[in-house]
Design an enzyme around this catalytic site. Structure first.
Site, mmCIF file in Angstrom:
data_model
loop_
_atom_site.group_PDB
_atom_site.id
_atom_site.type_symbol
_atom_site.label_atom_id
_atom_site.label_comp_id
_atom_site.label_asym_id
_atom_site.label_seq_id
_atom_site.Cartn_x
_atom_site.Cartn_y
_atom_site.Cartn_z
ATOM 1 N N HIS A 365 0.811 -1.207 0.000
ATOM 2 C CA HIS A 365 0.000 0.000 0.000
ATOM 3 C C HIS A 365 0.846 1.259 0.000
ATOM 4 O O HIS A 365 0.435 2.290 -0.535
ATOM 5 C CB HIS A 365 -0.980 -0.003 1.172
ATOM 6 C CG HIS A 365 -0.460 -0.612 2.426
ATOM 7 N ND1 HIS A 365 -0.587 -1.948 2.724
ATOM 8 C CD2 HIS A 365 0.220 -0.071 3.455
ATOM 9 C CE1 HIS A 365 -0.031 -2.199 3.900
ATOM 10 N NE2 HIS A 365 0.478 -1.074 4.354
ATOM 11 N N ASN A 630 -0.900 -7.513 -13.132
ATOM 12 C CA ASN A 630 0.168 -7.739 -12.149
ATOM 13 C C ASN A 630 0.077 -9.135 -11.544
ATOM 14 O O ASN A 630 1.070 -9.863 -11.449
ATOM 15 C CB ASN A 630 0.096 -6.686 -11.036
ATOM 16 C CG ASN A 630 0.343 -5.282 -11.554
ATOM 17 O OD1 ASN A 630 0.878 -5.110 -12.645
ATOM 18 N ND2 ASN A 630 -0.052 -4.286 -10.787
ATOM 19 N N ASP A 631 -1.116 -9.506 -11.091
ATOM 20 C CA ASP A 631 -1.294 -10.839 -10.499
ATOM 21 C C ASP A 631 -1.318 -11.923 -11.565
ATOM 22 O O ASP A 631 -0.750 -13.005 -11.387
ATOM 23 C CB ASP A 631 -2.575 -10.888 -9.670
ATOM 24 C CG ASP A 631 -2.332 -10.542 -8.207
ATOM 25 O OD1 ASP A 631 -1.275 -10.931 -7.674
ATOM 26 O OD2 ASP A 631 -3.179 -9.872 -7.596
ATOM 27 N N ARG A 641 6.002 -11.841 -7.806
ATOM 28 C CA ARG A 641 6.453 -10.516 -8.224
ATOM 29 C C ARG A 641 7.155 -9.751 -7.114
ATOM 30 O O ARG A 641 7.703 -8.677 -7.349
ATOM 31 C CB ARG A 641 5.281 -9.689 -8.766
ATOM 32 C CG ARG A 641 4.189 -9.330 -7.768
ATOM 33 C CD ARG A 641 3.025 -8.712 -8.521
ATOM 34 N NE ARG A 641 1.915 -8.342 -7.658
ATOM 35 C CZ ARG A 641 1.489 -7.106 -7.486
ATOM 36 N NH1 ARG A 641 2.090 -6.114 -8.107
ATOM 37 N NH2 ARG A 641 0.459 -6.844 -6.705
ATOM 38 N N CYS A 678 -5.378 -3.848 -17.191
ATOM 39 C CA CYS A 678 -5.060 -2.927 -16.102
ATOM 40 C C CYS A 678 -3.809 -3.422 -15.389
ATOM 41 O O CYS A 678 -3.690 -4.602 -15.070
ATOM 42 C CB CYS A 678 -6.240 -2.863 -15.121
ATOM 43 S SG CYS A 678 -5.925 -1.905 -13.638
#
Length: 747
Positions: A365, A630-631, A641, A678
């Site tokens: 975060h 990303n995932d 990652r 995304c």
């Protein structure tokens, strides 16, 4: 120091303190120190090895070994007994050094006649400075008292090194910290480049009095400080009741450390041997960190942070060196910290020019906040908090994951040229803001931005984004010490929609877990949290929080369209359950007579490969789909990652991955559902035009990437690029990056 009184120990420490204060160079001090220690302990040999660089130890002073070996004998970290002590952070005590595993014979020292060996690390709160060694002709191990006493002496040497007592200007002397240019190679958390001055999130506590003259007085100081610490922790625990049971349990464990009698007893024993109260606290902190950092148990490793925090609080009470030290934040501040929470980072706001962390992760975060603030971030910059001082000049290269501390002028000049070129490019991109991302072949790609903070929303207008393709709702939970109220969330979401000025905003429901742990949620200590209890799995298990959030979204969107997106769906039943809860929430709001959104669109993020093969009904149920790149990439390649050793081995532009993305595009086209890509890769121009060539007509990225991506799309014939990609795959080429970049360079 076996069999010697506490007063003898204090006499030695006083002699060391006098050595620190005496005139002369660093080498003179080191020579005097080895003589004092050998004399006090009754050993034939005392030697000091210091780090010349991060991997090399150098014999810097000795009493008893051959003088010609000083500054000539060197060992790699982990090499020989001295190297083992330095690497492990633990003492080695043996009566027969040559028989020990890893022993290295160094004939230039003449040490072969001294079989007994005791080496202790010279370290300061996890920072490895060197090794202190005593040796004897008598082949018998040193006593526990000897070990303990030498650890106390090593603590004082660590403080002397911190104060620069061994710094010499000669070329043969090891370079001590805080004086010279340093390069830290970490990982990129957020792209960009910044030049500024260091601002430490938690300034180092400087101990100027490592030796205590009056043990009773030092004990009293320590006990008073511990009492104050315990009082503060008890107050924190009382305040945690409002944060929920799980947070209270975490604070209870924290309180146990603060009230530990054994912790206090060890520090009192250090004081009895001659340390000041501050040095005793730091000695125990250093020893505990060296043990816990190598612990296999994740629970024990996590407790390291609790113990660190308590020790730092205790040191600040003893020294009066609080966070508010009176220092003024410099111009162009670059924040340097071990780690930082999102709320603390938001408190600094846009005044920061960059952030450098020793820890952190690419998906944490804090990283998300740095991206929202559009400031460069470097993570995994090991040991920088030990080296940096407030006000030091610093260069942060977020593109390369590199930090230059106290850079040489040639490095700084080249860096400024790079920053100037980037600024010039941004001016060019600004001129494209109101133009479409239309390729030379007439295809138009919609460019959306990712957001999660109110601070992001001015970028919606300035960047030319056509909407918010991903609004991360978890940041409002991460920056609070308690669960937000429904009314607070409804007001916030309404403000987001107001700021969007009619542009669509895709709200992703709470995505917590993995590297995003709420401060009031008990950590799960999962072995692989990225594949654990997170995102929609948490929402479906804790339906009260999910329902509350959905109700807040519905109330915020009264009279406007509402887009809701569920994250980390791994099978159709999870989407069906979440969809049902949303519809129940809509029905409840209608029964209560509340206003409704003018339109409700429900989507899902495809972040697991399983959903590419979901039943057709899943795609037909979705009003829109977003690929969470990303995932998805880390699961596709089985490459974490957060693991620098593997994540860069696998390329987004590999033929298998692009073919897999085409499969998802085909499934979406079959069900006539719009799909977007995304993630970080969507904001990289070469990857973005490749996705567009495959058929993606919607990309969502950080605001700063929209200009560069639009600039490249407008200069490319997507159909021609697609032909190049197809031809390369037909020829069996696995990694398409060279083909794509070469073709783009020729255009």
């Amino acid at each position: 120091m076996a069999g010697r009184s506490d007063s003898d120990s204090r006499k030695l420490l006083r002699r060391l303190r006098e050595t620190l204060a005496a005139p002369g160079g660093g080498q003179d001090r080191l020579d005097d120190i080895t003589t004092h220690i050998a004399d006090s302990m009754g050993t034939e040999v005392c030697s000091v090895y210091l780090f010349r660089d991060t991997d090399t130890l150098e014999l810097c002073a000795t009493e008893g070994l051959k003088s010609q070996s000083v500054h000539k004998t060197r060992l790699r970290l982990g090499e020989g007994l001295v190297g083992r002590v330095a690497k492990s952070g633990r003492s080695i005590n043996t009566a027969n050094a040559p028989a020990e595993p890893g022993f290295r014979y160094m004939p230039e020292t003449g040490e072969e006649v001294f079989p007994s060996f005791l080496g202790v690390p010279i370290q300061r709160v996890g920072e490895k400075l060197g090794v202190l060694v005593v040796q004897s002709r008598v082949a018998e191990p040193f006593t526990e008292d000897d070990i303990y006493g030498l650890e106390v002496v090593a603590m004082v040497l660590a403080e002397m090194a911190e104060l620069g007592a061994f710094l010499d200007q000669g070329s043969d002397a090891p370079q001590m910290q805080h004086r010279f240019a340093q390069i830290f190679r970490g990982a990129s958390g957020q792209e960009g480049a910044a030049e500024g001055r260091v601002w430490l999130h938690e300034p180092r506590v400087v101990i100027t009095n490592p030796v205590g003259d009056d043990p009773q007085k030092e004990r009293a100081r320590l006990n008073d400080a511990v009492a104050m610490l315990r009082s503060n922790v008890d107050a924190m625990l009382a305040a945690s009741d409002a944060a929920g049971k799980e947070y209270t349990e975490v604070m209870e464990a924290y309180r146990l450390f603060a009230h530990s009698r054994s912790w206090l007893r060890r520090m009192e024993e250090d004081i009895d041997l001659g340390l000041s109260a501050e040095a005793a606290v730091e000695k125990e902190q250093s020893l505990a960190r060296s043990r816990l950092e190598s612990a296999a148990d994740p629970y024990l490793r996590d407790r390291l942070h609790d113990l660190d925090d308590l020790s730092n609080r205790l040191l600040r009470i003893l020294t009066g060196q609080g966070k508010d030290t009176g220092a003024e934040m410099p111009e162009n501040p670059i924040l340097v910290a071990r780690n930082i929470g999102p709320a603390e980072l938001l408190d600094y706001g846009r005044k920061l020019k960059g952030v450098v962390l020793e820890e952190g992760s690419v998906g944490s975060h804090a990283t998300v906040v740095a991206r929202s603030l559009a400031i460069p971030l470097v993570i995994h910059a090991a040991r920088i908090t030990s080296e940096a001082l407030n006000g030091d000049p610093i260069l942060v290269d977020g593109d390369m994951g590199t930090v230059h501390l106290r850079p040489e002028e040639t490095i700084a000049a080249a860096f400024r040229d790079k920053v100037a070129m980037q600024a010039e490019a941004q001016k060019r991109y600004a001129g494209l803001r109101d133009l479409p991302a239309a390729s030379l072949c007439g295809e138009t790609v919609q460019l959306y931005m990712n957001a999660g903070l109110m601070a992001d929303l001015p970028s919606l207008q300035n960047s030319g984004a056509e909407g918010v393709g991903l609004f991360r709702t978890e940041l409002q939970f991460l920056t609070r010490t308690h669960v937000p109220r429904r009314r607070e969330l409804a007001q916030l979401y309404s403000h987001v929609l107001d700021s969007a000025l009619g542009r669509p905003v895709m709200f992703r429901t709470l995505d917590i877990g993995s590297d995003k742990v709420l401060p009031y949620m008990k950590p799960q200590d999962e072995p692989n949290p990225a594949m654990g209890w997170r995102a929609i799995r948490v929402g479906l298990d804790k339906t009260g929080v999910l329902k509350m959030q959905l109700q807040a979204l519905i109330r915020a969107a009264v009279g406007r369209p509402l887009y809701v997106m569920f994250p980390f769906v791994a099978e159709m039943s999870e989407f069906e359950d979440a969809y049902r809860i949303l519809m129940e929430s809509v029905a409840r709001e209608q029964r209560l007579g509340h206003g409704m959104p003018t339109d409700l669109r429900v989507g899902a993020m495809i972040e697991t490969p399983s959903m590419a093969y979901a039943p057709k009904r899943f795609f037909e149920m979705c009003d829109f789909i977003s690929i969470g790149g990303n995932d998805l990439k880390q699961f596709f390649f089985a490459a974490d990652r957060e693991n620098e050793r593997v994540r860069r081995r696998y390329d987004t532009l590999s033929a298998p991955y692009l073919t897999f993305l085409e499969l998802i595009l085909a499934r979406c086209a079959e069900a006539e559902v719009p799909v977007s890509f995304c993630g970080e890769d969507a904001g990289r121009p070469i990857e973005a035009v490749t996705f567009a060539a495959l058929g993606f007509r919607r990309l969502s990225m950080r605001p700063a990437s929209i200009g560069p991506v639009k600039h490249l799309i407008r200069r490319v014939n997507l159909q021609a690029l697609r032909a190049q990609i197809d031809d390369a795959r037909d020829r069996g080429i696995s990694n398409l990056r060279p083909v794509i970049t070469d073709w783009l360079a020729r255009q």
